[in-house]
Design an enzyme around this catalytic site. Sequence first.
Site, PDB file in Angstrom:
ATOM      1  CG  HIS A  62      -1.955   0.999   1.264  1.00  0.00           C
ATOM      2  ND1 HIS A  62      -3.111   0.853   1.986  1.00  0.00           N
ATOM      3  CD2 HIS A  62      -2.061   2.205   0.657  1.00  0.00           C
ATOM      4  CE1 HIS A  62      -3.872   1.914   1.832  1.00  0.00           C
ATOM      5  NE2 HIS A  62      -3.250   2.759   1.029  1.00  0.00           N
ATOM      6  CG  HIS A  64      -1.230   6.677  -1.813  1.00  0.00           C
ATOM      7  ND1 HIS A  64      -2.443   6.649  -2.460  1.00  0.00           N
ATOM      8  CD2 HIS A  64      -1.438   6.071  -0.623  1.00  0.00           C
ATOM      9  CE1 HIS A  64      -3.348   6.058  -1.688  1.00  0.00           C
ATOM     10  NE2 HIS A  64      -2.763   5.699  -0.558  1.00  0.00           N
ATOM     11  NE  ARG A  66       0.575  11.493  -2.751  1.00  0.00           N
ATOM     12  CZ  ARG A  66      -0.537  11.113  -2.133  1.00  0.00           C
ATOM     13  NH1 ARG A  66      -1.490  10.469  -2.803  1.00  0.00           N
ATOM     14  NH2 ARG A  66      -0.706  11.341  -0.855  1.00  0.00           N
ATOM     15  CG  ASN A  96      -5.139   7.911  -4.336  1.00  0.00           C
ATOM     16  OD1 ASN A  96      -4.104   7.287  -4.514  1.00  0.00           O
ATOM     17  ND2 ASN A  96      -5.405   8.521  -3.192  1.00  0.00           N
ATOM     18  CG  HIS A 234      -5.838   2.202   5.774  1.00  0.00           C
ATOM     19  ND1 HIS A 234      -7.194   2.050   5.828  1.00  0.00           N
ATOM     20  CD2 HIS A 234      -5.597   2.897   4.637  1.00  0.00           C
ATOM     21  CE1 HIS A 234      -7.740   2.624   4.770  1.00  0.00           C
ATOM     22  NE2 HIS A 234      -6.781   3.141   4.036  1.00  0.00           N
ATOM     23  CG  ASP A 306      -2.357   4.729   3.479  1.00  0.00           C
ATOM     24  OD1 ASP A 306      -2.180   5.075   2.288  1.00  0.00           O
ATOM     25  OD2 ASP A 306      -3.352   5.070   4.144  1.00  0.00           O
ATOM     26  CG  HIS A 310      -0.406  14.997   1.382  1.00  0.00           C
ATOM     27  ND1 HIS A 310      -1.056  15.072   0.177  1.00  0.00           N
ATOM     28  CD2 HIS A 310      -0.972  13.956   2.040  1.00  0.00           C
ATOM     29  CE1 HIS A 310      -1.990  14.135   0.116  1.00  0.00           C
ATOM     30  NE2 HIS A 310      -1.961  13.433   1.232  1.00  0.00           N
TER      31      HIS A 310
HETATM   32  O1  DOR Z   1      -4.814   9.673   4.465  1.00  0.00           O
HETATM   33  C1  DOR Z   1      -4.941   9.191   3.362  1.00  0.00           C
HETATM   34  N1  DOR Z   1      -4.218   9.657   2.322  1.00  0.00           N
HETATM   35  N2  DOR Z   1      -5.826   8.226   3.161  1.00  0.00           N
HETATM   36  C2  DOR Z   1      -6.133   7.792   1.930  1.00  0.00           C
HETATM   37  O2  DOR Z   1      -6.962   6.937   1.807  1.00  0.00           O
HETATM   38  C3  DOR Z   1      -5.512   8.396   0.751  1.00  0.00           C
HETATM   39  C4  DOR Z   1      -4.217   8.961   1.087  1.00  0.00           C
HETATM   40  C5  DOR Z   1      -3.666   9.866   0.007  1.00  0.00           C
HETATM   41  O3  DOR Z   1      -3.649   9.443  -1.152  1.00  0.00           O
HETATM   42  O4  DOR Z   1      -3.214  10.960   0.320  1.00  0.00           O
HETATM   43 ZN    ZN Z   2      -3.775   4.729   0.894  1.00  0.00          ZN
HETATM   44 ZN    ZN Z   3      -6.946   4.280   2.266  1.00  0.00          ZN
END
Ligand code: DOR
Ligand code: ZN
Ligand code: ZN
Length: 428
Positions: A62, A64, A66, A96, A234, A306, A310
């Site tokens: 899991h 991201h 980006r 995403n 999570h 996860d 940011h």
């Molecule tokens: O806190 C989170 N950030 N939860 C998510 O499900 C998505 C993730 C994100 O992509 O920033």
């Molecule tokens: Zn996530």
């Molecule tokens: Zn999530």
Amino acid sequence: MTSVYDLLFRSATVVVRDRVEVRDVAVRAGVIERVAPSLSGPAREEVDCHGLALLPGAVDLHVHLREPGMTHKEDIASGTEAAVSAGVTTVFDMPNTSPPTTTLERLAEKAGAAARSARCHVRFYLALTADNLDEIERAASHPAFAGVKVFLGSTTGRTLVEDPGVIARALDRVPALFAFHAELESVLAAVRGSIPRPTASHHQVLRPAEAAVAGARLVADLASRPGRRLHLCHLSSAGEIAVLSRARPASRLTAEVTPHHLFFTHEDTDRLGNLLKVNPPVRAPADRDALLAALRDGPVNALATDHAPHTRHEKSLPYPQAPSGVPGLDTLVPAALRLVQVGALDLPRAVGLLSENPAGIAGLDRKGRVAEGYDADLILCDLDRTWTPADADVRTRCGWTPFAGRTLAARPLAVWVQGRRHRASPGI
Ligand code: DOR
Ligand code: ZN
Ligand code: ZN
């Protein structure tokens, strides 16, 4: 003919099934060829591992990364660099991004980018939407396909699926891994707007455990049909653990926990503010304790980050505008090994949670173990050393970590991805 190994690790502490043993490990052509009490070379390179642990690289279900669309905070190169330099050698990227991964074409684009710039093994989830089942079916045979991600509640990105019928149809047609962000939208919506001037400390009130528990129940129901592979992302609350415990063992329902839900509670939000704003939220000490117990004794199967970077600037916006998510790739293995150092997990269990179990969940049958025939994704760790992360230490492009100032285990001394050495972590 004498065989020449590429690599010969001498006297390494390794996990063999459920035991900790000292072994020599020989690698050739990116694969672990022999694991035995004593091996004779010759080898192109020998590594003296006395007193050090040679563990399988972590498999993170899991992350991201980006890319595309948000590469000011991470991309495939920087995210996988953060991963490998801290002991994660396989990552599963979430859909995403911008645009979201909803078609075979977008999956193929990501796979192409990874072939050019990834520092480790990467696979990509497709997001389920109300109308992309044909695309998912076509994408499922692509070698970089990880599985299907289903968002039951709104979070970063816009691919929400609220109709269980859509999910059930997808499950019937595609025999893949389905991973769920299982905070249920109807429960979130009922609480939304209920606090006049909310701050980060209200996040856990505005995204209550009931939303995650209701989502877990829905997923457990969907998992009761044989042949389906469902995975809860999570877990954050004692209530979800209860749902998961009741769902087992008849179904193939698996679950992951993140280090931030194990090392932080909502009390830390007073200090960290929006930096700790994450979905699902960090919750009460009793929730954290239930997660830790379920990690140690079951029914939780995997640790996953996860990793959701940011920038500090984005996090400095007022609470309602600040994005949710914390980076985690730089700290996953150090956090898990810290749990070993303090006696919360034993080493075989930690390795199972970091590597063998997630590899099994994802169907990677040659990853996750230091055993003959497995890929030589290896990390060399000094289990006696600690590390206190500072923001300047991390490799994620966002440039900060919620673990700054906390005590973790040291990062690996060296990392090999399919037998190739990645340069050692800095500062060790
Ligand atoms: O806190 C989170 N950030 N939860 C998510 O499900 C998505 C993730 C994100 O992509 O920033
Ligand atoms: Zn996530
Ligand atoms: Zn999530």
